[in-house]
Design an enzyme around this catalytic site. Sequence first.
Site, mmCIF file in Angstrom:
data_model
loop_
_atom_site.group_PDB
_atom_site.id
_atom_site.type_symbol
_atom_site.label_atom_id
_atom_site.label_comp_id
_atom_site.label_asym_id
_atom_site.label_seq_id
_atom_site.Cartn_x
_atom_site.Cartn_y
_atom_site.Cartn_z
ATOM 1 N N CYS B 131 31.932 37.278 52.441
ATOM 2 C CA CYS B 131 33.232 36.955 51.841
ATOM 3 C C CYS B 131 33.768 38.057 50.920
ATOM 4 O O CYS B 131 34.927 38.451 51.003
ATOM 5 C CB CYS B 131 33.140 35.640 51.067
ATOM 6 S SG CYS B 131 31.674 35.494 50.023
ATOM 7 N N HIS B 251 37.421 34.410 45.054
ATOM 8 C CA HIS B 251 36.652 35.548 44.531
ATOM 9 C C HIS B 251 37.637 36.590 44.005
ATOM 10 O O HIS B 251 38.653 36.877 44.647
ATOM 11 C CB HIS B 251 35.847 36.215 45.643
ATOM 12 C CG HIS B 251 34.630 35.467 46.087
ATOM 13 N ND1 HIS B 251 34.196 34.311 45.502
ATOM 14 C CD2 HIS B 251 33.741 35.745 47.075
ATOM 15 C CE1 HIS B 251 33.083 33.900 46.108
ATOM 16 N NE2 HIS B 251 32.794 34.748 47.068
#
Lengths: 347, 347
Positions: B131, B251
């Site tokens: 990710c 994130h």
Amino acid sequence: MKGTGYNIAVVGATGAVGTQMLAMLEQRDFPVGKIKLLSSARSAGQTIQFNGAPVTVEEATPESFEGIDIALFSAGGGISKQLAPEAAKRGAIVIDNTSAFRMDPDVPLVVPEVNELDLQHHKGIIANPNCSTIQMVAALEPIRKELGLSKVIVSTYQAVSGAGVQAIDEMKAQSQAILNGEEPEANVLPVKGDKKHYQIAFNAVPQIDVFDTNGYTFEEMKMINETKKIMHMPELKVSATCVRLPVETGHAESVYIEVDAKGKDTADIHRILSGAPGVTLQDNPGEQEYPMPSTAAGKTDVFVGRVRKDPDEDHGFHMWIVSDNLLKGAAWNSVQIAESLIKLKLV
Amino acid sequence: MKGTGYNIAVVGATGAVGTQMLAMLEQRDFPVGKIKLLSSARSAGQTIQFNGAPVTVEEATPESFEGIDIALFSAGGGISKQLAPEAAKRGAIVIDNTSAFRMDPDVPLVVPEVNELDLQHHKGIIANPNCSTIQMVAALEPIRKELGLSKVIVSTYQAVSGAGVQAIDEMKAQSQAILNGEEPEANVLPVKGDKKHYQIAFNAVPQIDVFDTNGYTFEEMKMINETKKIMHMPELKVSATCVRLPVETGHAESVYIEVDAKGKDTADIHRILSGAPGVTLQDNPGEQEYPMPSTAAGKTDVFVGRVRKDPDEDHGFHMWIVSDNLLKGAAWNSVQIAESLIKLKLV
């Protein structure tokens, strides 16, 4: 020592840092003669315990500083600009925790482990650096001394207590609202006086202090400029990205440095930091030992871990630096400066 | 297109990423023929709605993949290692969201905006990158194309949903405990199978995945190795420090890069990124506009802001990259790969 001790004034005594300044004076058994707790008119009249006795908070005025030896300021830059010169004029040595005088060439900007002797040139006002700068230079100075230092890139992970008690309250209220499935309210962070406010709970906000015209925030520019001044290295390459996190206390920093010495490795950094004043090496990946805000909060040291050599640069190292932003980042560094003044017979 | 659509299997359908894979297939109106939802024996039997109809989750076995055209895996590296080859053997094209095959030279590691054509070399298994890597390379590739790229230093600010539903629950339970003045319990983070567990609520933990013997975590090594593979740049200098935050989804990354071109400035990066596929430039400091997890969550794009030229390096730039780790970081990138396979007539 003067008589039974030094007369101390704490300006901003009811704030997040002021409270910790009093705790540090107590904990260090600082030779306090008279203590004077000062604040805005709004907080005046409150009673605070100091060394077991109640002290009434008074409104800070120029006259408050008559007979004071050391005045610890932490009530915002405006108050410092207005009252620090008044205190100095009346013979007090000011240790100012705001950014008001930090870059003034006549004002020493001091982290005792790094540049204690700069105190000798003080003219009545001494500046305590920005919290995120203090913990970084405390860890980097011992490395610089032995290996040299040419470049620093830091990304910060900063706690809300750096923005004061209101920011802590806001983070908690927002967290509870979100856990309850409600919409969080934002009125304080990222910067109380700025136009927009954003949720800090369960978020990460890349703004601390307002923006300069160059796209950097003032917090980032403080880290850049203060690091060069404290380390006496105007030529040092420094850049910073400062980010606010939903953490109550304890700033963390991911720091990349380039040293001058060739062929050094992680073990050299470990050896240097394990003997460094005010620094605790906490670096054992095999045992999952590394610093965190949760374990650094309430302690006066600067904690360093995750030391790694860069995979590509022989001169490059990475590390993770954590410290209590209210203690080494503010109150403890200020009280430490006061202790240095006594040790160096400057007060 | 085959018949009325492609037969799709989702392995790990009840997990944090699996749930989003189904949502992405629905949202994109993906040409699904038959859908098969697979999981461990423990979750089998549950019913999940897909495109308005209930689908019963079945236990994943090698035979589950008979007649499947595309199998999206997100049930952990162990399951992928065991079942992805079985699926491929039965003619399914596997798009695997775990780290099991990412560095296998026979397995394309794909971010469609960066290296879509690598899909042409697939041998039955395609890997979806980590990710934190995906969002970074999506933002850096358009810069590399025009200005070249020699060095990347990234510090991450990663959400707990990357560690699954249990980690989200743990963060919320700990947050509530701390707000209640109770001691938080830690059993999942930083790594469920590792020796020690630490509080993530109101904290920042510099460990994601377990430690390699070189002092880097596997998460950091993934970012280093996967970035070089996806960008076809084994010579690129990359280093990473990966940190887990008390954020549910989204994130963030503080990224420093050095480009090859001389004399470029922030406006050049702005111009490049404003036209880049899958990237939204969100960079107006004067209006306090910058990406945050709270605003990126639920969106498929990669958001970039805080672009600044380094104060000392003509080749150096800093930026702040945020994306939904479950969408572009996982489910959306996987479904995007499936769309690319159709577009390139590879399925």
